[in-house]
Every structure is written in C-alpha cells, then in structure tokens.
Design a protein around this motif. Sequence first.
Motif, PDB file in Angstrom:
ATOM      1  N   THR A 110       0.840  -1.209   0.000  1.00 36.76           N
ATOM      2  CA  THR A 110       0.000   0.000   0.000  1.00 36.76           C
ATOM      3  C   THR A 110       0.871   1.253   0.000  1.00 36.76           C
ATOM      4  OG1 THR A 110      -1.749  -1.174   1.197  1.00 36.76           O
ATOM      5  CG2 THR A 110      -1.818   1.238   1.210  1.00 36.76           C
ATOM      6  N   LEU A 111       1.930   1.258   0.822  1.00 38.43           N
ATOM      7  CA  LEU A 111       2.770   2.445   0.930  1.00 38.43           C
ATOM      8  C   LEU A 111       3.734   2.595  -0.241  1.00 38.43           C
ATOM      9  CD1 LEU A 111       3.717   2.437   4.734  1.00 38.43           C
ATOM     10  CD2 LEU A 111       2.007   3.837   3.578  1.00 38.43           C
ATOM     11  N   PHE A 112       4.288   1.484  -0.735  1.00 45.88           N
ATOM     12  CA  PHE A 112       5.329   1.598  -1.750  1.00 45.88           C
ATOM     13  C   PHE A 112       4.828   2.234  -3.044  1.00 45.88           C
ATOM     14  CE2 PHE A 112       8.606   0.094  -4.727  1.00 45.88           C
ATOM     15  CZ  PHE A 112       9.727   0.523  -4.043  1.00 45.88           C
ATOM     16  N   PRO A 113       3.655   1.890  -3.566  1.00 43.23           N
ATOM     17  CA  PRO A 113       3.172   2.606  -4.754  1.00 43.23           C
ATOM     18  C   PRO A 113       3.013   4.108  -4.516  1.00 43.23           C
ATOM     19  CG  PRO A 113       1.940   0.569  -4.454  1.00 43.23           C
ATOM     20  CD  PRO A 113       2.762   0.762  -3.230  1.00 43.23           C
ATOM     21  N   TRP A 114       2.619   4.483  -3.295  1.00 48.95           N
ATOM     22  CA  TRP A 114       2.511   5.911  -2.998  1.00 48.95           C
ATOM     23  C   TRP A 114       3.868   6.584  -3.003  1.00 48.95           C
ATOM     24  CZ3 TRP A 114      -1.524   8.813  -3.493  1.00 48.95           C
ATOM     25  CH2 TRP A 114      -2.797   8.280  -3.339  1.00 48.95           C
ATOM     26  N   ALA A 115       4.899   5.850  -2.603  1.00 49.92           N
ATOM     27  CA  ALA A 115       6.244   6.414  -2.680  1.00 49.92           C
ATOM     28  C   ALA A 115       6.619   6.717  -4.123  1.00 49.92           C
ATOM     29  CB  ALA A 115       7.252   5.440  -2.065  1.00 49.92           C
ATOM     30  N   LEU A 116       6.255   5.836  -5.044  1.00 47.98           N
ATOM     31  CA  LEU A 116       6.536   6.089  -6.448  1.00 47.98           C
ATOM     32  C   LEU A 116       5.741   7.279  -6.961  1.00 47.98           C
ATOM     33  CD1 LEU A 116       6.560   2.394  -7.764  1.00 47.98           C
ATOM     34  CD2 LEU A 116       8.485   3.792  -7.018  1.00 47.98           C
ATOM     35  N   VAL A 117       4.509   7.411  -6.505  1.00 47.54           N
ATOM     36  CA  VAL A 117       3.677   8.545  -6.924  1.00 47.54           C
ATOM     37  C   VAL A 117       4.291   9.859  -6.468  1.00 47.54           C
ATOM     38  CG1 VAL A 117       1.443   9.671  -6.592  1.00 47.54           C
ATOM     39  CG2 VAL A 117       1.554   7.209  -7.056  1.00 47.54           C
ATOM     40  N   PHE A 118       4.691   9.930  -5.216  1.00 48.30           N
ATOM     41  CA  PHE A 118       5.295  11.174  -4.712  1.00 48.30           C
ATOM     42  C   PHE A 118       6.658  11.420  -5.357  1.00 48.30           C
ATOM     43  CE2 PHE A 118       2.141  10.737  -1.324  1.00 48.30           C
ATOM     44  CZ  PHE A 118       1.739  12.057  -1.194  1.00 48.30           C
ATOM     45  N   GLY A 119       7.360  10.350  -5.755  1.00 46.24           N
ATOM     46  CA  GLY A 119       8.595  10.546  -6.496  1.00 46.24           C
ATOM     47  C   GLY A 119       8.344  11.231  -7.835  1.00 46.24           C
ATOM     48  N   LEU A 120       7.277  10.842  -8.515  1.00 47.00           N
ATOM     49  CA  LEU A 120       6.915  11.513  -9.767  1.00 47.00           C
ATOM     50  C   LEU A 120       6.503  12.954  -9.520  1.00 47.00           C
ATOM     51  CD1 LEU A 120       4.912   8.648 -11.521  1.00 47.00           C
ATOM     52  CD2 LEU A 120       7.241   9.416 -12.032  1.00 47.00           C
ATOM     53  N   LEU A 121       5.802  13.217  -8.422  1.00 48.16           N
ATOM     54  CA  LEU A 121       5.442  14.600  -8.079  1.00 48.16           C
ATOM     55  C   LEU A 121       6.689  15.433  -7.806  1.00 48.16           C
ATOM     56  CD1 LEU A 121       2.334  14.030  -5.761  1.00 48.16           C
ATOM     57  CD2 LEU A 121       2.357  14.837  -8.140  1.00 48.16           C
ATOM     58  N   ALA A 122       7.707  14.819  -7.178  1.00 48.84           N
ATOM     59  CA  ALA A 122       8.952  15.538  -6.947  1.00 48.84           C
ATOM     60  C   ALA A 122       9.628  15.882  -8.264  1.00 48.84           C
ATOM     61  CB  ALA A 122       9.877  14.705  -6.063  1.00 48.84           C
ATOM     62  N   TRP A 123       9.590  14.954  -9.225  1.00 51.64           N
ATOM     63  CA  TRP A 123      10.154  15.218 -10.550  1.00 51.64           C
ATOM     64  C   TRP A 123       9.491  16.443 -11.172  1.00 51.64           C
ATOM     65  CZ3 TRP A 123      13.733  12.571 -13.781  1.00 51.64           C
ATOM     66  CH2 TRP A 123      13.736  12.978 -15.109  1.00 51.64           C
ATOM     67  N   ALA A 124       8.191  16.511 -11.057  1.00 46.52           N
ATOM     68  CA  ALA A 124       7.476  17.653 -11.638  1.00 46.52           C
ATOM     69  C   ALA A 124       7.685  18.932 -10.834  1.00 46.52           C
ATOM     70  CB  ALA A 124       5.984  17.332 -11.733  1.00 46.52           C
ATOM     71  N   GLY A 125       7.932  18.801  -9.528  1.00 44.37           N
ATOM     72  CA  GLY A 125       8.040  19.980  -8.675  1.00 44.37           C
ATOM     73  C   GLY A 125       9.392  20.659  -8.744  1.00 44.37           C
ATOM     74  N   PHE A 126      10.456  19.888  -8.983  1.00 43.41           N
ATOM     75  CA  PHE A 126      11.781  20.496  -9.078  1.00 43.41           C
ATOM     76  C   PHE A 126      11.912  21.247 -10.400  1.00 43.41           C
ATOM     77  CE2 PHE A 126      13.167  17.047  -6.081  1.00 43.41           C
ATOM     78  CZ  PHE A 126      13.558  17.896  -5.057  1.00 43.41           C
ATOM     79  N   ARG A 127      12.509  22.413 -10.339  1.00 42.39           N
ATOM     80  CA  ARG A 127      12.882  23.103 -11.562  1.00 42.39           C
ATOM     81  C   ARG A 127      14.126  22.432 -12.144  1.00 42.39           C
ATOM     82  NH1 ARG A 127      12.247  29.415  -9.551  1.00 42.39           N
ATOM     83  NH2 ARG A 127      10.014  29.275  -9.037  1.00 42.39           N
ATOM     84  N   PRO A 128      14.468  22.748 -13.398  1.00 40.26           N
ATOM     85  CA  PRO A 128      15.604  22.044 -14.021  1.00 40.26           C
ATOM     86  C   PRO A 128      16.876  22.055 -13.180  1.00 40.26           C
ATOM     87  CG  PRO A 128      14.427  23.307 -15.667  1.00 40.26           C
ATOM     88  CD  PRO A 128      13.776  23.628 -14.356  1.00 40.26           C
ATOM     89  N   GLN A 139      17.024  23.807  -9.866  1.00 40.32           N
ATOM     90  CA  GLN A 139      16.665  24.577  -8.678  1.00 40.32           C
ATOM     91  C   GLN A 139      15.857  23.697  -7.739  1.00 40.32           C
ATOM     92  OE1 GLN A 139      17.737  27.842  -8.566  1.00 40.32           O
ATOM     93  NE2 GLN A 139      17.149  28.018  -6.434  1.00 40.32           N
ATOM     94  N   ILE A 140      16.275  23.654  -6.486  1.00 39.89           N
ATOM     95  CA  ILE A 140      15.507  22.928  -5.475  1.00 39.89           C
ATOM     96  C   ILE A 140      14.392  23.849  -4.987  1.00 39.89           C
ATOM     97  CG2 ILE A 140      15.588  21.861  -3.190  1.00 39.89           C
ATOM     98  CD1 ILE A 140      18.437  21.065  -3.753  1.00 39.89           C
ATOM     99  N   THR A 141      13.173  23.431  -5.176  1.00 41.64           N
ATOM    100  CA  THR A 141      12.013  24.228  -4.791  1.00 41.64           C
ATOM    101  C   THR A 141      11.244  23.515  -3.693  1.00 41.64           C
ATOM    102  OG1 THR A 141      10.637  23.201  -6.496  1.00 41.64           O
ATOM    103  CG2 THR A 141      11.832  25.197  -7.113  1.00 41.64           C
ATOM    104  N   LEU A 142      10.426  24.274  -2.979  1.00 37.01           N
ATOM    105  CA  LEU A 142       9.638  23.689  -1.894  1.00 37.01           C
ATOM    106  C   LEU A 142       8.632  22.684  -2.434  1.00 37.01           C
ATOM    107  CD1 LEU A 142       9.120  23.735   1.142  1.00 37.01           C
ATOM    108  CD2 LEU A 142       7.417  25.547   0.753  1.00 37.01           C
ATOM    109  N   GLN A 143       8.022  22.985  -3.587  1.00 37.68           N
ATOM    110  CA  GLN A 143       7.028  22.061  -4.150  1.00 37.68           C
ATOM    111  C   GLN A 143       7.669  20.778  -4.688  1.00 37.68           C
ATOM    112  OE1 GLN A 143       7.602  25.194  -5.063  1.00 37.68           O
ATOM    113  NE2 GLN A 143       7.463  25.506  -7.294  1.00 37.68           N
TER     114      GLN A 143
END
Length: 482
Positions: A88-106, A108-112
């Motif tokens: 249950t938790l591991f797929p969510w880790a992959l989901v948040f990893g993809l969100l981190a990919w989208a949140g980081f600028r090329p 630049q470390i951003t809060l999102q």
Amino acid sequence: MSAVRGIQRPIRPQVVLSPERLAALRPYILMAGVTLAVCAQSLADRRAPAPIALALFLLAGVLYALAARPSTAERPTLGQTTLVVNRTLFPWALVFGLLAWAGFRPNQITLQGLMPWVLAVWLCYWALSAQPATAPRAPWLARLRAFWRQGAWRVSWPTVGLWLAVALGAWLRFHRLAELPADLGWDLPFNLTDAQRILHESYLVFFPDNLGREGLFFYLMAGVSRVFGLSPYSMRLTSALVGVAAIPAVYLLARELTNREVGAYAALLLAVNKWHIVLTRSGYRVSLMPLFAILVLYGLARGLRRGRARDWFWCGLFLGLGLLTYKAFVFAVPVVVGSVLVYMLPGLRRVAVGESARWGERPALLLRGLGLALMVAVIVAMPLLRFLFHAPETYFAREQHGLQLVSESLEGQPTRWEVLGQNTITSLLMFNYEGDGNSRFGVPFQRHLGFVSGALFVLGVAGALARLRRGGNALLLLALGG
C-alpha cells in the motif's frame, strides 16, 4: 626372468598434509607470508626493480591464502526466503517521487519539489521496513533484566577499539587543520563560492562552475559554515568531519562481513591510513566518496546476507545519495548489480543440475531486492536525474573536456587501448609502489597506502581470492575492481 619379476620395488611413502598438520603449520605459514609482504613493501619503497617486489608480494599472497583459507571468520548467509513489502505504501512512494520530478525546476531545489521528495523517501523506508509476524516481545523491563544478567553491559575490546579509532582519527584530521594544508589549490575557491550561494538561498541541484559539480558536499559545507563561518577552515572542517564519520562506517561494514573484532581493526587501520587522512583534510568534495562507498557496501552486504527489504532500502538510499557526491561514484551502480549477479550463481547452478527447486528461491529473492534498491536509488537521486534530463550537455561538460584532452594527447601517440593498459598498470602500482605527482592528495610519486596497510592490502586480496565463495569476499573484490 622369474627372478627379475620377483623383485618388488620399494613403496615410497606418500606425504599427505592432513588438516591437523596444516593447522599446526598455519601460524608459521602465516608469519612467513606477513614477513615476505613486509620485505616486499620495503623493497618497493627503496625503488627496487618492480618485478622483484612483485614476486615477493605474490609469494606472500600464496602463503597467506594457504594459511587463511580454512578460516571461518566470514559470517554465514541467513536463510530468509521472503521479502516483506507494504504494497500500500510503496506505490505511494513512487507517486510522490513523480510529483517531486514535476516539482523540481531544471536546476533549482524548490519547496514544491522538496516536500514530495522527502515524503517519497520516507514512504520507501516505511514500506520496506515491514516485517513478518513474529511472537510478541517481552516487556522492556524483562529485557533490561536479561540484558544485565547476561553481562552485555560490559565494555568489550571491539567497543574500546572503535572509540579509540574514532578519537585517534579525529585528532589526526583536526590537528592544525587551519594551517595544513596551506594551499587552496584550483578548485577550493569555487567551493567557497558555491557554499556562499547556498547561504544566500540559491539552492542549486548541480553547480555548473568549474565544468560542473554535484552539490551534496556544498550543502554540508554551508551547514558547517552556519556555525563556524564561511572560510577555508570551515571547508576543511567539513571534509574532516566526513572522514571521521567513515571510521564507524567501516566498522559496521567489517562487522557485517565478519565480526566485531575485525571491525575494530578495520576502523583503526582507516583512522591512521595516510591516504584517507590527507584526503579528508583537503576540503574537496571527493572526500565524500569513501564514506558513501562504504555505506553502499554495508547496505548491500546486509541485503545479500540477511535478505530483508529494509536492508535493500539502506543500500538504495546510500546509492542514491552517493550519486549526489562525485561523478566517479557511478561505479557503485555496476558494483551493486554485479555483486547480486555473482551471488545468484550458486543457486542457479544447483537449480540447473536439478539438485533442489528451493535453491531457485534465493536468486529470485536477490533479484527482487536489487530491484527495490535501484528504485529507492532513483527516487533519492531524483533532483539530479531531473537536471540530467533537462541539461545533459552541462552535466557531461567535464567528461567532454576530459575526452578532448585525451584525444589531443593521443595524436601521434600509442592507441587508446595501449594507453588504457598503461593507465591500468599505473593504477595498480599506486597502492604499493609509486603514486602520481598530485601534491594535493599526498606526497608526489609516493605510494598512496601506508607501510602497514600496503603490506596488508596484498595479503587481504590474496585471502579474499582464496575464499571467494564465502562471506562478502566476492563483494569486496568487485568493489575494488570498480
């Protein structure tokens, strides 16, 4: 003729070296091997012809391997055949990893990007920390009483050795650190500028100056500078602290592969080893490589021996963080993959000959563990991978520059394969015979290893080759080759 036929030839006694006889001779063989290794290192230091020192080293290695082969210091592999993962938790880790990919600028470390990235790593830890149901543990008071009655509270020699190694290593790395080394070199001013950027809230993923550099060391340096101020001293203090942290790390690795006593000796040897002292007093970001290489091997050794999902998490965590330290750390990826493949071979061989179907369970377990470790590493290294995807030409600028220099130097010179062979021989000689002329990381043209560690290095390689299929010897040799 009959008389000739009647003559019987005397029966020659066969000399058989029994295990008991070998056990009695082992101390003498071991002493002879160590003595020859010391003599070989002495000849190498006197710049005697390399073939002579090499022959003595080879003979010393053979004797040491003969004496050490029956040893049972390696810890046995545990028979775990299940990997418990919270699905249950591991797929969510992959989901948040993809969100981190989208949140980081090329670059630049951003809060999102930082928040989902931290959450993804945290979910990986908890998803892989699940354990099979076991009997309930005794109350803490009962466990404390048992701990006291068993005498576990007493301080053992390995514990004393570890603390002695840490104290000695700290003194060797902190003593007169503000004065030595006196030269900042070419790269260190760039380090000061990059740490200053971070202190001014410019949070880059990859620092493009000076042909590009990974940034984990600069963030550590900025944290130290918050306390001691930004200066050449704080830069060297950062690498010195990293060097001290490597001492208990190598203790953990040696303890996992063998036992606590070997771990204490390993910590003491690293504490006084000159190459590590010089490297970690320098203020260079490459000082992070030994620490994270040790931590990756520690997590990998735990995964190969114990087979738990949590152990593969630590391997993946340190592998991903190591990619943020120094470009050459990419060697750890094929080492991890190659180690798993090597440790799968015995089980696959037994399945191939039809010995038992249960031997196929361990290779499958190792493959699953490797997959989990690589997925964790990808999530941890997500900020750098995001930058690599966006600007590969900037990320590989240093390699392109190096290839250009090599191509220019090879014009009218030997072929690349010949140069590769020469560089391989030079790299092998640097441990015990002669190093390079770079004065930033040691005495120019002097061996990189210390006298004692140089002799023990050869004996250790020979011992690992003699016991290749036992414990973590194959793992250590693969890491050395990497």
